[in-house]
Motif scaffolding. Structure first.
Motif, PDB file in Angstrom:
ATOM      1  N   MET A   1      75.083 115.170 -16.203  1.00  0.00           N
ATOM      2  CA  MET A   1      76.267 114.553 -16.799  1.00  0.00           C
ATOM      3  C   MET A   1      77.355 115.617 -16.965  1.00  0.00           C
ATOM      4  O   MET A   1      77.043 116.758 -17.260  1.00  0.00           O
ATOM      5  CB  MET A   1      75.870 113.946 -18.158  1.00  0.00           C
TER       6      MET A   1
ATOM      7  N   LEU B   1      65.622 113.825 -26.232  1.00  0.00           N
ATOM      8  CA  LEU B   1      66.596 113.666 -25.148  1.00  0.00           C
ATOM      9  C   LEU B   1      67.212 112.268 -25.180  1.00  0.00           C
ATOM     10  O   LEU B   1      68.418 112.105 -24.994  1.00  0.00           O
ATOM     11  CB  LEU B   1      65.930 113.932 -23.790  1.00  0.00           C
ATOM     12  N   ARG B   2      66.369 111.273 -25.436  1.00  0.00           N
ATOM     13  CA  ARG B   2      66.879 109.889 -25.539  1.00  0.00           C
ATOM     14  C   ARG B   2      67.963 109.790 -26.611  1.00  0.00           C
ATOM     15  O   ARG B   2      68.960 109.112 -26.436  1.00  0.00           O
ATOM     16  CB  ARG B   2      65.751 108.919 -25.889  1.00  0.00           C
TER      17      ARG B   2
ATOM     18  N   GLN C   1      71.095 111.357 -25.329  1.00  0.00           N
ATOM     19  CA  GLN C   1      71.715 110.479 -24.329  1.00  0.00           C
ATOM     20  C   GLN C   1      72.400 109.284 -24.988  1.00  0.00           C
ATOM     21  O   GLN C   1      73.523 108.920 -24.631  1.00  0.00           O
ATOM     22  CB  GLN C   1      70.656 109.988 -23.329  1.00  0.00           C
TER      23      GLN C   1
ATOM     24  N   GLY D   1      75.451 110.482 -26.950  1.00  0.00           N
ATOM     25  CA  GLY D   1      76.472 110.914 -25.988  1.00  0.00           C
ATOM     26  C   GLY D   1      77.176 109.720 -25.380  1.00  0.00           C
ATOM     27  O   GLY D   1      78.401 109.724 -25.203  1.00  0.00           O
ATOM     28  N   PHE D   2      76.407 108.696 -25.085  1.00  0.00           N
ATOM     29  CA  PHE D   2      77.006 107.492 -24.514  1.00  0.00           C
ATOM     30  C   PHE D   2      77.925 106.807 -25.524  1.00  0.00           C
ATOM     31  O   PHE D   2      79.028 106.372 -25.172  1.00  0.00           O
ATOM     32  CB  PHE D   2      75.917 106.526 -24.044  1.00  0.00           C
TER      33      PHE D   2
ATOM     34  N   TYR E   1      76.119 113.318 -32.661  1.00  0.00           N
ATOM     35  CA  TYR E   1      75.870 113.781 -31.294  1.00  0.00           C
ATOM     36  C   TYR E   1      75.753 115.309 -31.252  1.00  0.00           C
ATOM     37  O   TYR E   1      74.801 115.851 -30.669  1.00  0.00           O
ATOM     38  CB  TYR E   1      77.020 113.292 -30.397  1.00  0.00           C
TER      39      TYR E   1
ATOM     40  N   LYS F   1      72.383 117.356 -30.210  1.00  0.00           N
ATOM     41  CA  LYS F   1      72.362 118.337 -29.116  1.00  0.00           C
ATOM     42  C   LYS F   1      71.833 119.671 -29.622  1.00  0.00           C
ATOM     43  O   LYS F   1      71.012 120.308 -28.961  1.00  0.00           O
ATOM     44  CB  LYS F   1      73.792 118.543 -28.560  1.00  0.00           C
TER      45      LYS F   1
ATOM     46  N   PRO G   1      67.820 117.600 -14.463  1.00  0.00           N
ATOM     47  CA  PRO G   1      67.845 116.191 -14.901  1.00  0.00           C
ATOM     48  C   PRO G   1      67.302 115.196 -13.879  1.00  0.00           C
ATOM     49  O   PRO G   1      66.830 114.131 -14.263  1.00  0.00           O
ATOM     50  CB  PRO G   1      69.337 115.916 -15.158  1.00  0.00           C
TER      51      PRO G   1
END
Lengths: 199, 82
Positions: free
Chosen positions: A1, B7-8, B11, B14-15, B44, B48, B77
């Motif tokens: 990303m 990680l989920r 993600q 982040g989304f 977020y 991270k 990734p």
């Protein structure tokens, strides 16, 4: 990303518009050895690349090329600001203007549009890294040719920076090729393709 | 949380930030959306940080050199659940 950073890698501040220059510098946006082709070539190659040093090299140089594409676009944009119709006609910029006005469109200096054939992704670590080394030298030659054609210091400075980066990338790809070879049979580097036979 | 769970979370958050950012580009004065952005962007950043503490850098500028140049370490990734 990816996340966008709102800055150029190296500053571009061109005071005087010059559509004649923009006409050939745009080749480093959409030409065969341009930054768009470079970025997509490396970023496409990294998925099947087997060694971590080489994956990181392709990822990071591919990402930097996106930043170089942005610098080239900034140069072309600044060279085509505030033009009169007379300047456009005199510079021969009318053939671009009629299709794209002063919007950025990826094309080569001779006017043909960007072609994905310039990516080159073969799925063989040695082949791809040798391709990448050649690509950096081709871009370096293009920047040398641009430097022969331009006389505006505002343009020369960022072009010189981009030219220097081609040489650094060439060096890094050469080192990545060495990493690949160190992992292969030194009596016959071509006995296997590590991207296919060692999955 | 294991690596995949952490990680989920990165993600998903982040989304959320990317998506509300798109909305704010065309609605820059929407106070409710600004507050939503602020809240989730903090979550977020925190997610991270927690992920990187345990599993290494998500971007090159967050490498901790005590671990050496961990930037190149697998998984990438596109490798199975990298």
């Amino acid at each position: 990303m990816w996340t966008y950073e709102k800055k150029l890698q190296y500053p571009v501040n061109i005071k005087n518009p010059n559509p004649a220059m923009a006409k050939f510098i745009i080749t480093q946006f959409g030409g065969p050895d341009g930054e768009l082709a470079a970025s997509q070539r490396y970023l496409a190659q990294r998925y099947s690349m087997p060694y971590k040093q080489c994956i990181a090299t392709l990822s990071d140089i591919g990402t930097e090329e996106l930043g170089h594409m942005e610098m080239i676009c900034a140069i072309v944009h600044q060279l085509t600001r505030n033009l009169t119709m007379e300047q456009i006609k005199e510079a021969g910029f009318d053939t671009y203007f009629v299709d794209h006005t002063v919007g950025l469109y990826p094309q080569a200096a001779a006017g043909f549009p960007f072609d994905a054939l310039s990516f080159a992704s073969k799925g063989d670590a040695i082949t791809d890294l040798v391709e990448d080394m050649a690509a950096e030298q081709k871009a370096r030659t293009t920047y040398d040719n641009i430097l022969r054609l331009v006389d505006d210091p505002d343009v020369i400075e960022p072009i010189r920076f981009l030219r220097a980066r081609e040489i650094v990338h060439f060096q890094r790809f050469g080192e990545a090729l060495r990493v690949v070879q160190d992992n292969l049979n030194s009596k016959n580097f071509y006995a296997i393709n590590p991207e296919f036979d060692m999955q | 949380m294991n690596r995949q769970e952490m990680l989920r979370r990165v993600q998903a958050l982040g989304f959320v930030v990317v998506d509300v950012g798109l909305y704010l580009n065309t609605h820059p004065n929407d106070t409710a959306a600004l507050n939503f952005y602020s809240k989730y962007n903090a979550l977020y950043e925190q997610a991270k940080e927690e992920f990187e503490e345990s599993f290494g850098p998500l971007c090159m500028t967050n490498v901790e050199i005590e671990d050496g140049w961990s930037w190149i370490e697998k998984p990438w990734p596109w490798e199975l659940e990298g």
